[in-house]
Write a protein that holds these residues in place. Structure first.
Motif, PDB file in Angstrom:
ATOM      1  N   VAL A   1       0.835  -1.210   0.000  1.00 66.51           N
ATOM      2  CA  VAL A   1       0.000   0.000   0.000  1.00 66.51           C
ATOM      3  C   VAL A   1       0.863   1.251   0.000  1.00 66.51           C
ATOM      4  O   VAL A   1       0.576   2.241  -0.683  1.00 66.51           O
ATOM      5  N   ALA A   2       1.971   1.231   0.749  1.00 69.35           N
ATOM      6  CA  ALA A   2       2.840   2.406   0.810  1.00 69.35           C
ATOM      7  C   ALA A   2       3.600   2.620  -0.491  1.00 69.35           C
ATOM      8  O   ALA A   2       3.762   3.765  -0.947  1.00 69.35           O
ATOM      9  N   ASN A   3       4.067   1.541  -1.105  1.00 70.66           N
ATOM     10  CA  ASN A   3       4.852   1.677  -2.337  1.00 70.66           C
ATOM     11  C   ASN A   3       4.016   2.198  -3.498  1.00 70.66           C
ATOM     12  O   ASN A   3       4.503   2.981  -4.326  1.00 70.66           O
ATOM     13  N   TYR A   4       2.760   1.781  -3.576  1.00 65.62           N
ATOM     14  CA  TYR A   4       1.930   2.160  -4.722  1.00 65.62           C
ATOM     15  C   TYR A   4       0.899   3.231  -4.355  1.00 65.62           C
ATOM     16  O   TYR A   4       0.007   3.516  -5.166  1.00 65.62           O
ATOM     17  N   ASN A   5       1.004   3.804  -3.145  1.00 65.13           N
ATOM     18  CA  ASN A   5       0.143   4.916  -2.730  1.00 65.13           C
ATOM     19  C   ASN A   5      -1.342   4.546  -2.870  1.00 65.13           C
ATOM     20  O   ASN A   5      -2.118   5.195  -3.575  1.00 65.13           O
ATOM     21  N   LEU A   6      -1.725   3.462  -2.184  1.00 57.55           N
ATOM     22  CA  LEU A   6      -3.091   2.950  -2.262  1.00 57.55           C
ATOM     23  C   LEU A   6      -3.878   3.217  -0.983  1.00 57.55           C
ATOM     24  O   LEU A   6      -4.840   2.509  -0.692  1.00 57.55           O
TER      25      LEU A   6
ATOM     26  N   LYS B   1      -5.928   5.593  -0.252  1.00 59.32           N
ATOM     27  CA  LYS B   1      -7.280   6.091  -0.481  1.00 59.32           C
ATOM     28  C   LYS B   1      -8.086   5.187  -1.420  1.00 59.32           C
ATOM     29  O   LYS B   1      -9.210   5.528  -1.773  1.00 59.32           O
ATOM     30  N   ASN B   2      -7.515   4.067  -1.812  1.00 63.57           N
ATOM     31  CA  ASN B   2      -8.219   3.154  -2.717  1.00 63.57           C
ATOM     32  C   ASN B   2      -9.277   2.383  -1.929  1.00 63.57           C
ATOM     33  O   ASN B   2      -8.973   1.659  -0.980  1.00 63.57           O
ATOM     34  N   SER B   3     -10.538   2.543  -2.321  1.00 65.01           N
ATOM     35  CA  SER B   3     -11.641   1.923  -1.572  1.00 65.01           C
ATOM     36  C   SER B   3     -11.632   0.398  -1.719  1.00 65.01           C
ATOM     37  O   SER B   3     -11.944  -0.329  -0.765  1.00 65.01           O
ATOM     38  N   TRP B   4     -11.276  -0.095  -2.917  1.00 63.34           N
ATOM     39  CA  TRP B   4     -11.273  -1.544  -3.126  1.00 63.34           C
ATOM     40  C   TRP B   4     -10.210  -2.215  -2.268  1.00 63.34           C
ATOM     41  O   TRP B   4     -10.444  -3.283  -1.676  1.00 63.34           O
ATOM     42  N   VAL B   5      -9.036  -1.589  -2.137  1.00 62.59           N
ATOM     43  CA  VAL B   5      -7.966  -2.169  -1.325  1.00 62.59           C
ATOM     44  C   VAL B   5      -8.360  -2.179   0.148  1.00 62.59           C
ATOM     45  O   VAL B   5      -8.126  -3.152   0.874  1.00 62.59           O
ATOM     46  N   ARG B   6      -8.997  -1.117   0.603  1.00 60.54           N
ATOM     47  CA  ARG B   6      -9.413  -1.061   2.004  1.00 60.54           C
ATOM     48  C   ARG B   6     -10.504  -2.100   2.299  1.00 60.54           C
ATOM     49  O   ARG B   6     -10.519  -2.745   3.343  1.00 60.54           O
ATOM     50  N   GLU B   7     -11.414  -2.294   1.349  1.00 61.58           N
ATOM     51  CA  GLU B   7     -12.466  -3.291   1.561  1.00 61.58           C
ATOM     52  C   GLU B   7     -11.893  -4.704   1.520  1.00 61.58           C
ATOM     53  O   GLU B   7     -12.308  -5.573   2.304  1.00 61.58           O
ATOM     54  N   ALA B   8     -10.946  -4.964   0.605  1.00 56.24           N
ATOM     55  CA  ALA B   8     -10.319  -6.290   0.540  1.00 56.24           C
ATOM     56  C   ALA B   8      -9.566  -6.611   1.823  1.00 56.24           C
ATOM     57  O   ALA B   8      -9.552  -7.756   2.289  1.00 56.24           O
ATOM     58  N   TRP B   9      -8.961  -5.593   2.431  1.00 51.06           N
ATOM     59  CA  TRP B   9      -8.238  -5.825   3.693  1.00 51.06           C
ATOM     60  C   TRP B   9      -9.208  -6.096   4.845  1.00 51.06           C
ATOM     61  O   TRP B   9      -8.922  -6.904   5.732  1.00 51.06           O
ATOM     62  N   SER B  10     -10.363  -5.490   4.811  1.00 47.93           N
ATOM     63  CA  SER B  10     -11.324  -5.685   5.900  1.00 47.93           C
ATOM     64  C   SER B  10     -11.961  -7.069   5.868  1.00 47.93           C
ATOM     65  O   SER B  10     -12.369  -7.588   6.912  1.00 47.93           O
ATOM     66  N   ILE B  11     -12.054  -7.687   4.676  1.00 44.42           N
ATOM     67  CA  ILE B  11     -12.645  -9.025   4.559  1.00 44.42           C
ATOM     68  C   ILE B  11     -11.581 -10.072   4.213  1.00 44.42           C
ATOM     69  O   ILE B  11     -11.872 -11.072   3.584  1.00 44.42           O
ATOM     70  N   ARG B  12     -10.352  -9.830   4.653  1.00 42.21           N
ATOM     71  CA  ARG B  12      -9.253 -10.730   4.297  1.00 42.21           C
ATOM     72  C   ARG B  12      -9.464 -12.148   4.829  1.00 42.21           C
ATOM     73  O   ARG B  12      -8.932 -13.121   4.272  1.00 42.21           O
TER      74      ARG B  12
END
Length: 401
Positions: A6-11, A13-24
């Motif tokens: 997330v830090a390397n690609y500046n993600l 604020k990406n909503s899809w990445v945050r949702e994928a992490w919450s339902i990992r």
């Protein structure tokens, strides 16, 4: 690693990445590998069913034709299952009697699942086991390191911690292969081989993979399947009827109940001994008993007791078997020496002197059986030879030639 990505690609604020992490916990295998899924981690079962029925029906199939085709498809399924049952019973795969897991699972599991067990046994070649110190006493801790099944230039080694509790027969591995797929992994097999454990608890042989069981749906009569045509089903029905009748008689009074329990216990022990199953008390400690498959009971090895003073030293009797009949060494065959024959036609009959010169017999010459393909000089030689008497000397014959 996720935070680094997330830090390397500046993600951030990406909503899809945050949702994928919450339902990992729903999609990352490490969280649900201890849930039994029979090896399927996707919609594989429904996709296979769709593909199977699409080979019999299409979008243009009518309602009546759809019912006929659906019944025909189920009939094909039943026929395929009968073929597999016959192959599992009469055409088992090859196995090694010196390997415990192959000796047990070839008698119990279907050929397809037994092949997976053989693959895990073969994977023990690339698996190294290291014993780790532990403070739990009866629990043995190992670290199993095995190579990943990749090309040799991408070989990696993965390590998993394995715990073996020989008292209760609890085997656990960090790879969670048995919990997810129902097959004992190569790491546990390797550790059991190091500990020289020659039995497998019954709970590690799942009923769904066994070939000696009759499924419930096999007793249902339908238009495309008759249960009476299967010997396995007929035998299962007969045993079920007999068992139900004996149970009804055992409920008559207390004395009948005691007789039933005593006799059935003897029958169960006899059948388990025939099938290779054994009832084992966990080292004789407590009332816990388990059913195991294997060659011998799960017991501690008794240390060798030295003979006391004055007692004879009891040892195993010597092996006095002979080596059998002595085999005589084979004598080398002598080669036959052949001599060169001066006759241009070695197998030609030589009934007179003329045949030794010309290569033809006198009877052939008298009968004028000359080869039409002979040259003129050969014909002259044969005719001149036939007119000569056998009293010529060698020089005279050579002069004629």
């Amino acid at each position: 690693m996720w935070a680094e990505m997330v830090a390397n690609y500046n993600l951030h604020k990406n909503s899809w990445v945050r949702e994928a992490w919450s339902i990992r916990r729903r999609w990352v295998p490490v969280y649900w590998m201890d849930t039994f899924c029979a090896g399927m981690s996707s919609t594989q079962r429904s996709e296979q069913s769709n593909r199977f029925f699409k080979s019999f029906v299409s979008i243009e199939t009518g309602l009546k034709q759809f019912i006929d085709q659906f019944e025909f498809a189920l009939k094909r399924k039943a026929e395929d299952e009968n073929v597999l049952n016959f192959a599992d019973k009469n055409r088992p795969l090859k196995w090694d009697q010196g390997i415990l897991f192959e000796e047990v699972f070839h008698k119990v599991c279907t050929n397809k699942k037994f092949q997976e067990v053989k693959d895990e046994v073969y994977g023990c070649i690339n698996t190294n086991v290291e014993s780790l110190p532990n403070i739990f006493g009866v629990v043995k801790i190992f670290r199993a390191t095995s190579k990943v099944n990749d090309p040799f230039w991408k070989k990696e080694r993965r390590s998993f911690d394995v715990s073996i509790e020989t008292v209760s027969g609890e085997y656990k591995c960090g790879c969670k292969l048995f919990e997810f797929k129902g097959i004992v992994c190569r790491h546990i097999i390797k550790c059991l081989d190091v500990l020289d454990v020659n039995v497998i608890p019954d709970k590690y042989v799942l009923p769904r993979w066994r070939k000696d069981l009759v499924r419930g749906y096999e007793n249902i009569r339908v238009g495309y399947y008759d249960p009476g045509a299967s010997e396995r089903v007929k035998r299962s029905v007969e045993l079920t009827v007999r068992s139900d009748y004996m149970t009804t008689l055992a409920m008559h009074d207390d004395e009948a109940y005691k007789i039933y329990m005593t006799k059935t216990s003897e029958v169960i022990k006899t059948l388990e001994a025939h099938a290779g199953i054994d009832n084992v008390d966990a080292f004789g400690e407590g009332d816990v008993s388990t059913r195991v498959w294997g060659r011998r009971r799960l017991q501690r090895r008794e240390p060798a007791r030295p003979a006391a003073r004055g007692e004879p030293d009891i040892r195993d009797p010597p092996d006095r078997r002979g080596n059998g009949r002595r085999r005589m060494p084979r004598q080398p065959k002598r080669r036959k020496t052949t001599t060169q024959n001066a006759n241009p036609i070695p197998n030609a009959p030589t009934d007179d002197v003329s045949s030794q010169v010309s290569g033809f017999s006198s009877s052939q010459i008298r009968g004028s059986q000359l080869n039409p393909h002979m040259t003129g000089s050969q014909r002259t030689l044969v005719l001149s030879t036939s007119q000569q008497t056998p009293q010529f000397t060698g020089s005279q014959f050579s002069r004629i030639i």
